[in-house]
Design a protein around this motif. Structure first.
Motif, short mmCIF file in Angstrom:
data_model
loop_
_atom_site.label_atom_id
_atom_site.label_comp_id
_atom_site.label_asym_id
_atom_site.label_seq_id
_atom_site.Cartn_x
_atom_site.Cartn_y
_atom_site.Cartn_z
N TYR A 110 0.92 -1.24 0.22
CA TYR A 110 0.03 -0.06 -0.10
C TYR A 110 0.86 1.23 -0.08
O TYR A 110 0.49 2.35 -0.60
N GLY A 113 3.15 1.51 -3.31
CA GLY A 113 2.13 1.98 -4.40
C GLY A 113 1.92 0.81 -5.57
O GLY A 113 2.12 1.12 -6.87
N VAL A 116 -0.11 1.63 -9.09
CA VAL A 116 -0.37 3.02 -9.53
C VAL A 116 1.07 3.62 -10.09
O VAL A 116 1.90 2.87 -9.85
N ASP A 118 4.12 6.26 -10.55
CA ASP A 118 5.22 6.91 -9.50
C ASP A 118 4.53 8.07 -8.75
O ASP A 118 4.67 8.56 -7.55
N GLU A 120 1.41 8.65 -8.40
CA GLU A 120 0.21 8.68 -7.85
C GLU A 120 0.02 7.79 -6.57
O GLU A 120 -0.96 7.75 -5.81
N THR A 121 1.34 7.63 -5.96
CA THR A 121 1.43 6.92 -4.52
C THR A 121 1.00 7.84 -3.53
O THR A 121 0.91 9.24 -3.62
N SER A 137 8.66 7.80 1.74
CA SER A 137 8.10 6.42 1.94
C SER A 137 9.26 5.53 2.01
O SER A 137 10.02 5.35 0.93
N PRO A 341 -5.50 4.97 -8.21
CA PRO A 341 -5.00 6.30 -7.78
C PRO A 341 -5.89 7.14 -7.12
O PRO A 341 -5.51 7.82 -6.26
N GLN A 344 -5.39 6.05 -3.42
CA GLN A 344 -4.20 6.33 -2.82
C GLN A 344 -4.30 7.92 -2.55
O GLN A 344 -3.65 8.69 -1.59
#
Length: 367
Positions: A110, A113, A116, A118, A120-121, A137, A341, A344
């Motif tokens: 999660y 990511g 999704v 890069d 959109e994380t 992250s 997305p 997220q």
């Protein structure tokens, strides 16, 4: 005769209106699915992240992201680009930005990511939306709470000059099993064993094992038929079992199972790990917060275990919150952040609320 033809024309007009309305509704549904909950079907089978040259052996953590990686990644349900920075983490923004409030994010797929792009994380969305904040992250697919804690310690030891305001950890119910195992997804891993009030680290250095990387992520799946290209159909097929289960449960009293002794032990281990992380963070002047993720799969014993964990965290004064859809009363049936997305983005908003909460920012006072 004229009346008859007039009637036929009216019937045909009505049929045409129904067909046009139905087509327009399908087109609108297709647009909404593609925007808010993409469900492409690229065919060719799922390409698991763990066997696709994205991760490599690490003697402390078991596995970590391949450093300086940038590759297209085709899976059955998505086609994205996966990029890792020089440390092997999937971040578009720096690890630390002077003059900003800096935070660290811990978690598994999660946080990494899965599914999704890069940008959109949750970490990327958070840093882009908040000009005065930076979220880095340390999420790696498949990690348990134990690996997340070890990666946090390792990272901070490597960067002693970085001063972070807080650490946010994402917890999903599969972490109960992750924490109790010395092997996951065919990879050996470290594990903590509870010994009274102490936690003892075991299986370190992690034994090396050659895990076959047989599925190249750059392999483009063969073209599929037209029904597979209609994402609304893929969306319906993916969510139909959950919707049916939701309808069957509606109006019925909730009957939840009793935790098995084995699961109860896993809950206590997770709570002890999270409590240790809280103490570790607070000694370094950082707040710590656990975000418990709840989706449509958080049912039965999983739901009971999550609730038991929340109770344990209350006892241990570990700040935590529940993340689920804002728009549905129970679980997030439609907007799963795992490969979505929009999900997220909602998760990024939740993390923003965590960082802005004065109560959570001052967890150290709540002793």
């Amino acid at each position: 005769m004229r009346v008859f033809f007039s009637w036929i024309l009216k019937v045909l007009s009505n049929i045409a209106a129904v067909i046009i309305g139905f087509v327009m509704a399908l087109l609108l549904a297709e647009v909404l699915v593609r925007i808010f909950s993409p469900h492409p079907d690229y065919g060719g089978g799922i390409r698991p992240a763990f066997y696709s040259h994205l991760f490599e052996y690490d003697k402390l953590l078991g596995w970590r992201g391949v450093k300086n990686l940038s590759t297209p990644y085709y899976s059955k349900d998505f086609h994205v680009t996966v990029s890792h920075d020089a440390a092997g983490y999937r971040d578009m923004y720096p690890a630390y930005v002077a003059g900003k409030k800096n935070y660290l994010l811990l978690g598994d797929s999660y946080a990494w990511g899965w599914g999704v792009e890069d940008n959109e994380t949750a970490a990327a969305v958070f840093s882009r939306k908040n000009s005065d904040k930076n979220l880095y992250s340390l999420g790696i697919a498949g990690y348990g709470t134990d690996q997340e804690w070890l990666s946090l310690q390792q990272f901070l030891e490597q960067h002693p000059a970085y001063q972070y305001q807080g650490v946010i950890l994402e917890f999903y119910f599969n972490d109960f099993d992750d924490n109790a195992a010395i092997e996951r997804y065919a990879y050996p891993k470290p594990a903590f064993v509870a010994s009274g009030d102490e936690l003892r680290l075991t299986n370190v250095p992690v034994p090396y094992r050659e895990v076959e990387q047989s599925i190249p992520v750059t392999e483009i799946p063969e073209p599929n038929d037209w029904p597979s290209r209609v994402q609304v159909l893929s969306f319906i097929a993916h969510h139909m079992p959950g919707v049916i289960a939701f309808i069957q449960r509606h109006g019925k009293p909730e009957v939840l199972p009793t935790l098995t002794p084995a699961m109860h032990d896993k809950v206590l281990l997770a709570a002890q790990l999270l409590s240790e992380i809280r103490q570790y963070c607070e000694k370094r002047g950082m707040f710590f917060h656990t975000v418990i993720l709840q989706t449509q799969d958080t049912q039965g014993e999983n739901l009971v275990a999550i609730r038991a964990l929340a109770e344990e965290l209350d006892k241990r004064k570990v700040a935590h919150s529940l993340f689920k859809s804002r728009y549905l009363p129970s679980t997030d049936l439609w907007l799963d952040a795992h490969l979505n997305p929009y999900g997220q983005a909602l998760l990024a908003d939740h993390i923003e609320e965590v960082t802005e909460s004065a109560v959570l920012q001052n967890t150290r006072i709540h002793q």
